[in-house]
Design a protein around this motif. Structure first.
Motif, mmCIF file in Angstrom:
data_model
loop_
_atom_site.group_PDB
_atom_site.id
_atom_site.type_symbol
_atom_site.label_atom_id
_atom_site.label_comp_id
_atom_site.label_asym_id
_atom_site.label_seq_id
_atom_site.Cartn_x
_atom_site.Cartn_y
_atom_site.Cartn_z
ATOM 1 N N ALA A 120 -13.693 38.568 -1.395
ATOM 2 C CA ALA A 120 -12.887 39.237 -0.373
ATOM 3 C C ALA A 120 -13.706 39.386 0.902
ATOM 4 N N GLU A 121 -13.044 39.220 2.018
ATOM 5 C CA GLU A 121 -13.719 39.314 3.313
ATOM 6 C C GLU A 121 -13.069 40.434 4.126
ATOM 7 N N GLY A 122 -13.844 41.431 4.503
ATOM 8 C CA GLY A 122 -13.311 42.544 5.276
ATOM 9 C C GLY A 122 -12.290 43.356 4.505
ATOM 10 N N GLY A 123 -12.434 43.418 3.185
ATOM 11 C CA GLY A 123 -11.522 44.190 2.350
ATOM 12 C C GLY A 123 -10.242 43.462 1.981
#
Length: 163
Positions: A53-56
């Protein structure tokens, strides 16, 4: 086991090795109730590739099918002539975001041995085109990663064919 099947298994193993080096986690393919039979071929993806996951925001897994083909362009031309019975049309119905990775030891000049077809943006009835695996923007796979695996692929295929 014939030479094409051996090359196919080597191709799957090498492509499976490319994805973790690009930051993906691998998982078995999504369970399906029945495999799709297309002539002599079953259509069951080889694996899922999951980016962290990137940035949530969680990312959808990428479902990958790897196929060895001596001549990718010729294969795509024949498949496009099959219309609604094409491998790509059937795949799009069952796995809309499926990415095909074709591996060849005879790429066209200037092309990679590992070429991708992204079914997510493809529409049934349109021409099927490949792009070099490292050029697939969403996968973010570096050219060097692919080139190192290509060198290994070429050495193994040369050993298999004695040439």
């Amino acid at each position: 086991m014939d030479l094409l099947e051996i090359k196919g298994r080597i191709s799957v193993a090498l492509v499976e090795s490319i994805f973790p080096r690009a930051g993906f986690t691998l998982a078995p393919p999504v369970a399906v109730e029945t495999s799709q039979r297309l002539g002599r071929e079953d259509l069951i993806p080889d694996f899922q590739a999951i980016l962290p996951a990137e940035g949530g925001a969680a990312r959808a897994p990428c479902v990958v099918e790897v196929r060895y083909r001596p001549q990718v362009g010729q294969y795509l031309l024949i498949e496009s002539q099959r219309g609604p019975h094409s491998l790509f049309t059937v795949a799009k119905r069952h796995w809309p975001a499926l990415v095909f990775v074709f591996v060849t030891d005879h790429p066209e000049a200037g092309r990679s041995c590992c070429q991708a077809v992204d079914r997510g943006s493809w529409a049934a009835g349109s021409a099927v085109a490949t792009l070099d695996l490292h050029a697939h923007d969403e996968l973010r796979i570096f050219r060097q990663n692919v080139e190192e695996h290509e060198a290994l692929l070429r050495r193994m295929f040369t050993l298999l064919t004695g040439g």
